[in-house]
Design an enzyme around this catalytic site. Structure first.
Site, PDB file in Angstrom:
ATOM      1  N   SER A  40       0.868  -1.172   0.000  1.00 53.27           N
ATOM      2  CA  SER A  40       0.000   0.000   0.000  1.00 53.27           C
ATOM      3  C   SER A  40       0.907   1.223   0.000  1.00 53.27           C
ATOM      4  O   SER A  40       1.710   1.405   0.920  1.00 53.27           O
ATOM      5  CB  SER A  40      -0.875  -0.029   1.254  1.00 53.27           C
ATOM      6  OG  SER A  40      -1.619   1.163   1.371  1.00 53.27           O
ATOM      7  N   LYS A  94      -1.072  -1.123  -4.449  1.00 55.17           N
ATOM      8  CA  LYS A  94      -2.232  -0.300  -4.090  1.00 55.17           C
ATOM      9  C   LYS A  94      -1.750   1.118  -3.889  1.00 55.17           C
ATOM     10  O   LYS A  94      -0.739   1.337  -3.209  1.00 55.17           O
ATOM     11  CB  LYS A  94      -2.871  -0.872  -2.821  1.00 55.17           C
ATOM     12  CG  LYS A  94      -3.719   0.071  -1.994  1.00 55.17           C
ATOM     13  CD  LYS A  94      -4.499  -0.708  -0.939  1.00 55.17           C
ATOM     14  CE  LYS A  94      -4.593   0.041   0.375  1.00 55.17           C
ATOM     15  NZ  LYS A  94      -5.293  -0.751   1.410  1.00 55.17           N
ATOM     16  N   LYS A 131      -2.973   5.053  -2.638  1.00 58.48           N
ATOM     17  CA  LYS A 131      -4.003   5.814  -1.943  1.00 58.48           C
ATOM     18  C   LYS A 131      -4.467   6.945  -2.845  1.00 58.48           C
ATOM     19  O   LYS A 131      -3.640   7.568  -3.530  1.00 58.48           O
ATOM     20  CB  LYS A 131      -3.428   6.391  -0.637  1.00 58.48           C
ATOM     21  CG  LYS A 131      -3.060   5.329   0.381  1.00 58.48           C
ATOM     22  CD  LYS A 131      -4.312   4.662   0.938  1.00 58.48           C
ATOM     23  CE  LYS A 131      -3.988   3.810   2.153  1.00 58.48           C
ATOM     24  NZ  LYS A 131      -5.210   3.234   2.748  1.00 58.48           N
ATOM     25  N   ASP A 135      -7.159   2.933  -3.113  1.00 59.29           N
ATOM     26  CA  ASP A 135      -7.881   2.966  -1.828  1.00 59.29           C
ATOM     27  C   ASP A 135      -8.198   4.420  -1.481  1.00 59.29           C
ATOM     28  O   ASP A 135      -7.281   5.235  -1.317  1.00 59.29           O
ATOM     29  CB  ASP A 135      -7.016   2.332  -0.726  1.00 59.29           C
ATOM     30  CG  ASP A 135      -7.740   2.217   0.617  1.00 59.29           C
ATOM     31  OD1 ASP A 135      -8.902   2.665   0.716  1.00 59.29           O
ATOM     32  OD2 ASP A 135      -7.131   1.676   1.570  1.00 59.29           O
ATOM     33  N   GLU A 139     -11.030   0.521  -3.310  1.00 58.67           N
ATOM     34  CA  GLU A 139     -11.317   0.196  -1.910  1.00 58.67           C
ATOM     35  C   GLU A 139     -11.997   1.366  -1.201  1.00 58.67           C
ATOM     36  O   GLU A 139     -11.526   2.508  -1.281  1.00 58.67           O
ATOM     37  CB  GLU A 139      -9.976  -0.146  -1.232  1.00 58.67           C
ATOM     38  CG  GLU A 139     -10.091  -0.616   0.206  1.00 58.67           C
ATOM     39  CD  GLU A 139      -8.723  -1.030   0.768  1.00 58.67           C
ATOM     40  OE1 GLU A 139      -7.769  -1.239  -0.014  1.00 58.67           O
ATOM     41  OE2 GLU A 139      -8.607  -1.133   2.003  1.00 58.67           O
ATOM     42  N   ASP A 164     -13.702  -1.970   3.118  1.00 59.58           N
ATOM     43  CA  ASP A 164     -12.761  -1.992   4.241  1.00 59.58           C
ATOM     44  C   ASP A 164     -13.496  -1.452   5.475  1.00 59.58           C
ATOM     45  O   ASP A 164     -14.136  -2.212   6.226  1.00 59.58           O
ATOM     46  CB  ASP A 164     -11.504  -1.158   3.877  1.00 59.58           C
ATOM     47  CG  ASP A 164     -10.486  -1.002   5.005  1.00 59.58           C
ATOM     48  OD1 ASP A 164     -10.747  -1.453   6.135  1.00 59.58           O
ATOM     49  OD2 ASP A 164      -9.409  -0.403   4.775  1.00 59.58           O
ATOM     50  N   LYS A 203      -9.521  -6.893   8.201  1.00 59.84           N
ATOM     51  CA  LYS A 203      -8.505  -6.443   9.151  1.00 59.84           C
ATOM     52  C   LYS A 203      -8.877  -6.992  10.516  1.00 59.84           C
ATOM     53  O   LYS A 203      -9.985  -6.778  11.003  1.00 59.84           O
ATOM     54  CB  LYS A 203      -8.444  -4.918   9.214  1.00 59.84           C
ATOM     55  CG  LYS A 203      -7.819  -4.275   7.979  1.00 59.84           C
ATOM     56  CD  LYS A 203      -7.757  -2.779   8.102  1.00 59.84           C
ATOM     57  CE  LYS A 203      -7.151  -2.164   6.838  1.00 59.84           C
ATOM     58  NZ  LYS A 203      -7.420  -0.715   6.760  1.00 59.84           N
ATOM     59  N   GLY A 232      -3.843  -4.094   6.267  1.00 62.04           N
ATOM     60  CA  GLY A 232      -2.810  -3.741   7.237  1.00 62.04           C
ATOM     61  C   GLY A 232      -3.089  -2.387   7.847  1.00 62.04           C
ATOM     62  O   GLY A 232      -3.838  -1.584   7.296  1.00 62.04           O
TER      63      GLY A 232
HETATM   64  O1  OSB Z   1      -7.183   1.706   4.553  1.00 59.97           O
HETATM   65  O2  OSB Z   1      -5.927   0.024   4.311  1.00 59.97           O
HETATM   66  C1  OSB Z   1      -6.133   1.136   4.803  1.00 59.97           C
HETATM   67  C2  OSB Z   1      -3.033   2.255   6.757  1.00 59.97           C
HETATM   68  C3  OSB Z   1      -3.625   2.960   7.788  1.00 59.97           C
HETATM   69  C4  OSB Z   1      -4.984   3.088   7.805  1.00 59.97           C
HETATM   70  C5  OSB Z   1      -5.777   2.512   6.814  1.00 59.97           C
HETATM   71  C6  OSB Z   1      -5.200   1.790   5.788  1.00 59.97           C
HETATM   72  C7  OSB Z   1      -3.803   1.695   5.747  1.00 59.97           C
HETATM   73  C8  OSB Z   1      -3.078   1.041   4.675  1.00 59.97           C
HETATM   74  C9  OSB Z   1      -1.711   0.557   4.999  1.00 59.97           C
HETATM   75  O3  OSB Z   1      -3.471   0.984   3.536  1.00 59.97           O
HETATM   76  C10 OSB Z   1      -1.545  -0.906   4.908  1.00 59.97           C
HETATM   77  C11 OSB Z   1      -0.202  -1.301   5.471  1.00 59.97           C
HETATM   78  O4  OSB Z   1       0.769  -1.226   4.733  1.00 59.97           O
HETATM   79  O5  OSB Z   1      -0.136  -1.660   6.661  1.00 59.97           O
HETATM   80 MG    MG Z   2      -8.326   0.615   3.210  1.00 56.36          MG
END
Ligand code: OSB
Ligand code: MG
Length: 371
Positions: A138, A164, A166, A191, A216, A241, A265, A293
């Site tokens: 991510s 992925k 953001k 995401d 996402e 999510d 999660k 994560g």
């Molecule tokens: O939405 O998946 C998410 C990190 C913090 C809060 C929300 C998210 C995330 C990530 C990071 O996308 C995933 C990771 O590398 O741990």
């Molecule tokens: Mg997410």
């Protein structure tokens, strides 16, 4: 024989990230997390609360998690004869919300139970469908698109199976267009962390041309109905999510057609018991899942690896190597990936890694023992 927890130790640790992580709700430079150690007759199990430093992803944050575990969740398991770790969820189910705090405690009891049985955590939870889990990364919002392209190149060269990125308003269609131009064939997804509303449906529809694996949580953190309306307009699959906090909500979302994929999660759903139920509901409905994560340190990361060995975790998740986040992790060895973009599971009892106690003590900012 049941489990009698005779001691709970809470620890707050600070760990600077090697690179800031930015989502639609803000930028993080340093993590502060709560670790939960539960003990029974001298044997310990460990959990990591996955709440962020602020109540922006969901309602929880480091301080709320500390207070919930100390004042509400831990007292429900301390000095009480549990039949098994499976019972922790129900013992704390009177707490509204705060699944990550509840889940950190619950996961610690699962780890303890696994150690007591001399089994790896993945076996204890009924996983083991694969010996290595498929990994993606991510990548947060960057200062420039060039920075983003460079990061993607590094991760692709490291072997990660999917990328992925953001997105947020202003960092979406044109950014993805440039990523696609440069990387035409990688498995790519976006995401939004709840940054859009149904009024943005035309913009989100414009993403269809990029062949994303999924988008996402585009809409509100607590919204299922609007996601169903949006999914009907998109050819890109929606992955849910934030809005899936229980197996019941997963079943409702699937029934409504709110998405075609679910990110599970551990913390968001309150621990292994509920994560397994979400997994099972999705599996029965033919909805693939992957492990999300929350920028975890080694303990949370190891728990995620165990979770991702359940059979329906068929898509690459957001669980990746420790070195992407930390100068030094709290576990030994660090979590590492293979050149195939996978993490191999370990067979030691419990979560499978050793805790580096001296390092852990050096980054602990507060500690409280409950008896
Ligand atoms: O939405 O998946 C998410 C990190 C913090 C809060 C929300 C998210 C995330 C990530 C990071 O996308 C995933 C990771 O590398 O741990
Ligand atoms: Mg997410």
């Amino acid at each position: 024989m049941g489990i009698l927890i005779d001691r709970v130790v809470l620890r707050r640790i600070r760990m600077p990230l090697v690179h800031f992580f930015e989502t639609s709700f803000g930028r993080t430079y340093e993590r502060q997390m709560v670790l939960v150690e539960v003990s029974s007759g001298g044997l310990s199990g460990w959990g990591e609360v996955t709440a962020g430093e602020n109540p922006f992803y969901n309602e929880e944050w480091t301080d709320s998690a500390w207070a919930i575990v100390r004042d509400y969740a831990a007292p429900r398991v301390l000095n009480f004869e549990l039949g098994s770790a499976e019972e922790v969820n129900a013992r704390t189910a009177h707490i509204r919300g705060h699944n990550m705090a509840r889940g950190g405690l619950e996961a610690a009891v699962w780890d303890l139970q696994a150690r007591r049985n001399g089994r790896p955590l993945w076996a204890e939870i009924g996983g083991g469908a694969r010996r290595e889990i498929p990994c993606g990364v991510s990548i947060g919002i960057q200062n420039t698109v060039d920075d983003l392209l460079r990061k993607i190149e590094t991760e692709v060269n490291d072997g990660y199976q999917r990328i992925k990125i953001k997105i947020k308003p202003g960092w979406d269609v044109e950014t993805i267009r440039q990523v696609r131009k440069r990387f035409p064939s990688i498995l790519l997804m976006a995401d939004a962390n709840s940054a859009y509303t149904l009024a943005d449906a035309p913009l989100l529809k414009a993403l269809d041309e990029f062949g994303l694996m999924m988008i996402e949580q585009p809409l509100a953190h607590d919204e299922i109905i609007d996601h169903a309306e949006l999914q009907a307009q998109l050819s890109t699959p929606i992955c849910l999510d934030e809005c899936i906090r229980s197996a019941h909500q997963a079943a409702q979302a699937i029934r409504m057609g709110a998405g075609r994929i679910v990110n599970i999660k551990l913390g968001r759903v309150g621990g292994f018991g509920e994560a397994k139920r979400v997994h099972d509901v999705c599996h029965a409905a033919g909805i693939p899942v992957w492990c999300g994560g929350m920028l975890e340190a080694g303990i949370g990361r190891a728990h995620n690896i165990a979770l991702a060995t359940l059979p329906n975790f068929v898509l690459p998740g957001d669980v990746s190597a420790s070195k992407r986040y930390w100068k030094k992790d709290i576990v030994e060895p660090w979590v590492e990936t293979t050149p195939r973009g996978t993490i191999e599971i370990r067979d030691a009892p419990g979560f499978g890694y050793e805790i580096d106690r001296a390092f852990l003590d050096s980054i602990t900012v507060s500690k409280e023992e409950l008896r």
